[in-house]
Design a protein around this motif. Structure first.
Motif, PDB file in Angstrom:
ATOM      1  N   HIS A 194       0.845  -1.182   0.000  1.00  0.00           N
ATOM      2  CA  HIS A 194       0.000   0.000   0.000  1.00  0.00           C
ATOM      3  C   HIS A 194       0.890   1.246   0.000  1.00  0.00           C
ATOM      4  CE1 HIS A 194      -3.124   2.839   1.096  1.00  0.00           C
ATOM      5  NE2 HIS A 194      -4.040   1.885   0.952  1.00  0.00           N
ATOM      6  N   TYR A 208       0.452   4.046   1.350  1.00  0.00           N
ATOM      7  CA  TYR A 208       0.503   4.642   2.686  1.00  0.00           C
ATOM      8  C   TYR A 208       1.605   3.995   3.510  1.00  0.00           C
ATOM      9  CZ  TYR A 208      -0.614   5.915   7.460  1.00  0.00           C
ATOM     10  OH  TYR A 208      -0.521   6.376   8.743  1.00  0.00           O
ATOM     11  N   PHE A 209       1.726   2.669   3.422  1.00  0.00           N
ATOM     12  CA  PHE A 209       2.712   1.979   4.244  1.00  0.00           C
ATOM     13  C   PHE A 209       4.133   2.355   3.835  1.00  0.00           C
ATOM     14  CE2 PHE A 209       5.407  -1.542   5.577  1.00  0.00           C
ATOM     15  CZ  PHE A 209       5.061  -1.624   6.919  1.00  0.00           C
ATOM     16  N   ALA A 225       4.605   5.821   5.271  1.00  0.00           N
ATOM     17  CA  ALA A 225       4.618   5.881   6.739  1.00  0.00           C
ATOM     18  C   ALA A 225       5.860   5.221   7.317  1.00  0.00           C
ATOM     19  CB  ALA A 225       3.365   5.218   7.300  1.00  0.00           C
ATOM     20  N   VAL A 273      -4.845  -4.160   6.474  1.00  0.00           N
ATOM     21  CA  VAL A 273      -4.151  -3.359   7.472  1.00  0.00           C
ATOM     22  C   VAL A 273      -3.263  -4.242   8.346  1.00  0.00           C
ATOM     23  CG1 VAL A 273      -6.037  -1.680   7.510  1.00  0.00           C
ATOM     24  CG2 VAL A 273      -6.013  -3.552   9.186  1.00  0.00           C
ATOM     25  N   TRP A 327       6.211  -3.922  14.302  1.00  0.00           N
ATOM     26  CA  TRP A 327       5.177  -3.241  13.523  1.00  0.00           C
ATOM     27  C   TRP A 327       3.964  -2.863  14.367  1.00  0.00           C
ATOM     28  CZ3 TRP A 327       4.437  -5.212   7.840  1.00  0.00           C
ATOM     29  CH2 TRP A 327       5.655  -5.068   7.143  1.00  0.00           C
ATOM     30  N   TYR A 331       2.496   0.351  13.680  1.00  0.00           N
ATOM     31  CA  TYR A 331       1.741   0.530  12.445  1.00  0.00           C
ATOM     32  C   TYR A 331       0.360  -0.130  12.500  1.00  0.00           C
ATOM     33  CZ  TYR A 331       6.442   1.577  10.690  1.00  0.00           C
ATOM     34  OH  TYR A 331       7.701   2.100  10.516  1.00  0.00           O
ATOM     35  N   ARG A 332      -0.023  -0.629  13.662  1.00  0.00           N
ATOM     36  CA  ARG A 332      -1.305  -1.339  13.785  1.00  0.00           C
ATOM     37  C   ARG A 332      -2.447  -0.470  13.248  1.00  0.00           C
ATOM     38  NH1 ARG A 332      -3.414  -5.613  16.819  1.00  0.00           N
ATOM     39  NH2 ARG A 332      -1.456  -5.933  17.963  1.00  0.00           N
ATOM     40  N   HIS A 333      -3.331  -1.134  12.493  1.00  0.00           N
ATOM     41  CA  HIS A 333      -4.509  -0.519  11.869  1.00  0.00           C
ATOM     42  C   HIS A 333      -4.154   0.375  10.677  1.00  0.00           C
ATOM     43  CE1 HIS A 333      -6.529  -2.218  15.227  1.00  0.00           C
ATOM     44  NE2 HIS A 333      -6.125  -1.307  16.101  1.00  0.00           N
ATOM     45  N   ARG A 334      -2.875   0.459  10.320  1.00  0.00           N
ATOM     46  CA  ARG A 334      -2.494   1.216   9.130  1.00  0.00           C
ATOM     47  C   ARG A 334      -2.513   0.300   7.916  1.00  0.00           C
ATOM     48  NH1 ARG A 334      -1.884   3.806  14.032  1.00  0.00           N
ATOM     49  NH2 ARG A 334      -0.927   5.860  13.803  1.00  0.00           N
TER      50      ARG A 334
END
Length: 243
Positions: free
Chosen positions: A162, A164-165, A168, A213, A225, A228-231
């Motif tokens: 993704h 976003y990941f 981020a 996610v 990680w 990054y939970r819920h990302r």
């Protein structure tokens, strides 16, 4: 090796988010070096588990599939296990193709660029590409080639990191080199809108999209990680070629 990324001017640049600064190599060099440990380091949760959650594809109904960026053949094995009749694979890296060939699940394996596979046109019920798009400077050639390969009514399924990941985490696709130090492979960021623009321009109709996610499964695999939970971590797109 270079400490830089190559991106298309005017697009979102991975270099703007890179928090690792790993030495970077091109795709063929990188995967040629990673081949020995690739299947031990790439988690199924990144792509295969995401494919399994899709509702639209009827995997067993596909008589023939094109596996673009087939790598070591792990996606091909997954497709055949789900009833796909025959699979042809394409990859840029000869060392990866050698491992795929040893698995014996592909009817045909071709060393080629994904924008010009050399496979027959209008011949596939299903075109799949997994963990490939972040290495492409431009998505349009991949979507156009997939459209050329697919039969009318056929599907194209693309799954990858993704955007976003990548932004981020500031983390490129990477592996540990022979001396144990990390090496990155050329990484690009493609927004969701970039996929939609490229797919629609090629003639595809979007049939399904799924964003996965970081959840308990991921945290168990990679405890660091937790932050990054819920990302979002992976994204899958299912496209249909008009009949």
């Amino acid at each position: 090796m270079e400490r830089r990324t190559v991106n298309t001017p005017g697009m979102v640049q991975f270099a703007d988010f890179d928090s690792r600064g790993y030495p970077m190599v091109d795709v063929r060099t990188g995967y040629g070096q990673w081949v020995g440990s690739y299947e031990q380091t790439v988690e199924d949760a990144m792509d295969l588990a995401v494919l399994a959650r899709l509702a639209v594809p009827d995997w067993g109904a596909a008589a023939r599939a094109a596996d673009l960026g087939c790598g070591t053949g792990r996606t091909g094995v997954w497709l055949r296990d789900r009833g796909v009749g025959a699979v042809d694979g394409v990859d840029l890296t000869p060392e990866m193709l050698e491992l795929a060939r040893a698995k014996g699940v592909h009817d045909r394996l071709v060393e080629a660029d994904l924008a010009a596979t050399g496979l027959p046109g209008v011949a596939y019920d299903l075109v799949v590409s997994s963990l490939v798009d972040e290495h492409l400077a431009d998505l349009a050639p991949l979507y156009r080639e997939a459209f050329r390969l697919a039969r009318p009514g056929g599907l194209c399924v693309l799954v990858g990191l993704h955007p976003y990941f990548i932004m981020a985490a500031g983390m490129p696709t990477h592996f540990d080199g022979a001396d144990g130090s990390p090496i990155a492979i050329t990484t690009h960021i493609h927004l969701v809108s970039d996929h939609l623009t490229a797919g629609l321009a090629a003639g595809w109709q979007l049939a399904e999209m799924h964003e996965a996610v970081v959840d308990d499964t991921w945290v168990a695999l990679k405890p660091k990680w937790e932050r990054y939970r819920h990302r979002p971590v992976s994204a899958a797109y299912v496209w249909r070629k008009p009949a």
